[in-house]
Design an enzyme around this catalytic site. Structure first.
Site, mmCIF file in Angstrom:
data_model
loop_
_atom_site.group_PDB
_atom_site.id
_atom_site.type_symbol
_atom_site.label_atom_id
_atom_site.label_comp_id
_atom_site.label_asym_id
_atom_site.label_seq_id
_atom_site.Cartn_x
_atom_site.Cartn_y
_atom_site.Cartn_z
ATOM 1 N N ASP A 458 -15.200 1.197 -35.810
ATOM 2 C CA ASP A 458 -16.559 1.359 -35.275
ATOM 3 C C ASP A 458 -17.274 0.018 -35.184
ATOM 4 O OD1 ASP A 458 -16.107 4.043 -35.093
ATOM 5 O OD2 ASP A 458 -17.229 4.570 -36.914
ATOM 6 N N GLU A 484 -11.876 3.277 -26.741
ATOM 7 C CA GLU A 484 -12.087 1.837 -26.746
ATOM 8 C C GLU A 484 -12.232 1.293 -25.339
ATOM 9 O OE1 GLU A 484 -7.599 2.437 -26.793
ATOM 10 O OE2 GLU A 484 -9.360 3.436 -27.594
#
Length: 569
Positions: A458, A484
């Site tokens: 994160d 991502e």
């Protein structure tokens, strides 16, 4: 095509203007505007009620004044009518005197005593009034006095006849304290007896030097009308001012003398007190024609004056234009009315404290309290509703932001990005500007998650999003479209410019190490694919994103950490 383009541009500008206006006029501003309108209308309605109430108050003041003025006028008119009646009787007696032995004897007695310093002729004390006179020598000393007339004998008998009428007309219930006839020939008749003959000269000269006698010469009173005068009495011992109404007695263009009635101001004051309603506040004041104070209904100001010179000047200026009216002086309302049968004006003074105690004051206080209560409740309601709307607006903005943004990277989410991209692509197509798309995918992100945990992943995503945002132009839009994966929209950028932006993003991501754990840093990289509408003329965002995504995987196959802007890379 040119006309269609201009119409479309105008429509877009109008939509942009409406959006700006909608943003400026948020719910809070609308609530404020509504409450301001309500407050203004309530204040205007209250003000209108105040105006109506003020008009009613002024009418009430004038009605009260008119009632007292009419009562005083009627009483004064009665005295003036008596004076006119006496003058008519005197004129008849001068032209056609009664042929009575007693009257002839009175003329003979006058001839016998006319040279004496003071004399008195009396027929019957119970029926008529005596004639009091001075000598020929004393008469000759006065400028206005004269015995050189052919009807002198008739005037003597006429004076005795008028004395009889004066005795009948005079009564204790009248405002008149004294009624008299004063002759230019050196004698007078008065309802106020002269007890001693030696006092006759003093009293006679007291009469003939008064303004009410001098003011009836042919030069001073050309119209020979009734006149009113304010003066001190002829008795030196009596200092009480009085008002005298008088009228000249003429016959065959000769001025014989003056008939007059004296009214002490104390009797007028008593009349004012009796005429007013005891349940009403306010002070009545009587002034002469020169605005000199005569008397008042207020026992606290029997001889005073509550007006200063400036206020008297304002009052005189207002009276020049009308016979009745009103004016505000500080905390007092002053109404006035000129009297028909008196050369003066009656004034009513009503103070603010008296007004507050009255009916109109109670209504005004109630109206003010109602307005204050309504305004207070309105302000409280405004505050509560304003807070509620503000909180709801903040909550709505927060929910809207969460619906449109990715909470981790603070970039647009997939749905919001697509919503933004379509109108931008359409706008670029309309203006024939290029429209480019960059697809970004972090290299080896799964390995970072597996090795360092999702928390570290994160942090990597948040770090990458910040670097991507800092590399863009003001008009560019970035969003997270997958785990991502990121997508960047570049309206107005050519393929070459988009490739340069992509290279700048790649360098920023790769050149900075980030701390993900204690004493542990990593360097991340990304593969980027670039597509543009310049290549095929296609402005469909989904097609351009698909093309950029395909080139992204070409970049990964070519070794990662690179930018691919063509299918031949």
């Amino acid at each position: 095509m040119g006309v269609v383009r201009v119409q479309h541009e105008t429509k877009m500008e109008n939509q942009s203007w409406l959006k700006k206006l909608a943003r400026r006029l948020g719910p809070g501003h609308i609530v404020n505007l509504c409450f301001i309108v309500v407050l203004l209308f309530s204040t205007l309605l209250t003000w209108r009620e105040v105006v109506v109430l003020e008009d009613a108050y002024i009418s009430s003041q004038r009605n009260h004044l008119e009632n007292v003025a009419n009562a005083l006028d009627k009483h004064l008119q009665y005295n003036v009518d008596k004076l006119i009646f006496l003058r008519n009787g005197m004129r008849e007696a001068l032209v056609a005197p009664l042929d009575f032995t007693s009257l002839r004897n009175a003329v003979t007695e006058f001839e016998q005593h006319r040279d004496e310093h003071a004399w008195q002729i009396e027929l019957n004390r119970r029926r008529t009034l005596p004639v009091n006179g001075v000598s020929d020598a004393l008469v000759s000393e006065g400028n206005l006095l004269s015995r050189e007339n052919e009807s002198l004998d008739n005037e003597i008998t006429a004076a005795l006849e008028v004395g009889y009428l004066l005795r009948l007309a005079h009564n204790s219930s009248s405002m008149v304290e004294q009624a008299m006839y004063v002759s230019r020939a050196g004698f007078y008749v008065s309802t106020q007896p002269t007890l001693f003959t030696r006092n006759v000269p003093t009293r006679y000269y007291g009469y003939v030097t008064q303004p009410w006698f001098i003011g009836h010469s042919q030069r001073e009173n050309r119209h020979r009308a009734v006149r009113w005068f304010t003066s001190q009495p002829e008795h030196a011992s009596n200092t009480e001012p009085q008002v005298t109404v008088s009228v000249p007695v003429d016959s065959n263009n000769y001025w014989y003398g003056v008939l007059g009635m004296s009214i002490p101001v104390r009797t007028m004051q008593q009349f004012l007190r009796n005429a007013i309603d005891k349940n009403l506040d306010g002070e009545y004041q009587l002034y002469d024609s020169k605005l000199r104070f005569l008397t008042s209904s207020n026992p606290d100001h029997p001889t005073g004056n509550i007006f200063d010179p400036r206020e008297l000047a304002l009052l005189a200026q207002a009276m020049e234009h009308d016979t009745r009216g009103g004016i505000r002086m500080n905390s007092r309302y002053v109404s006035w009315e000129r009297l028909d049968h008196f050369d003066g004006v009656l004034v009513r003074v009503h103070t603010l404290s008296e007004g507050v105690r009255g009916d109109f004051g109670s209504i005004s206080i109630a109206l003010t309290l109602l307005w204050a209560l309504f305004t207070t409740m309105l302000l409280i309601s405004w505050y509560v509703i304003r807070r509620m709307v503000s909180n709801m607006y903040v909550l709505q903005s927060s929910l809207q932001w969460q619906a449109w943004h990715d909470t981790l990277t603070r970039l647009y989410n997939r749905g919001a990005l697509f919503e933004k991209a379509r109108p931008l692509a359409k706008l670029c197509q309309t203006h024939q500007h290029p429209f480019s798309v960059i697809q970004v995918d972090l290299d080896h992100f799964k390995a970072i998650n597996d090795r360092f945990g999702h928390q570290a992943g994160d942090r990597v995503l948040s770090h990458a999003a910040g670097l991507i945002s800092s590399s863009l132009r003001a008009q560019d839009v970035a969003g997270r479209v997958g785990g991502e994966e990121f997508c960047v929209i570049l309206p107005g950028a050519s393929l070459t410019q988009a490739a340069e932006v992509a290279e700048r993003i790649r360098l920023k991501l790769n050149e900075k190490e980030m701390l993900i754990a204690k004493s542990t840093t990593i360097r991340i990289s990304a593969s980027l694919g670039v597509s543009s509408s310049e290549e095929t003329g296609d402005y469909d965002f989904e097609q351009l994103q698909s093309l950029a995504d395909r080139r992204l995987y070409l970049a990964k196959q070519a070794g990662r950490n690179r930018v691919c802007a063509s299918d031949n890379a």
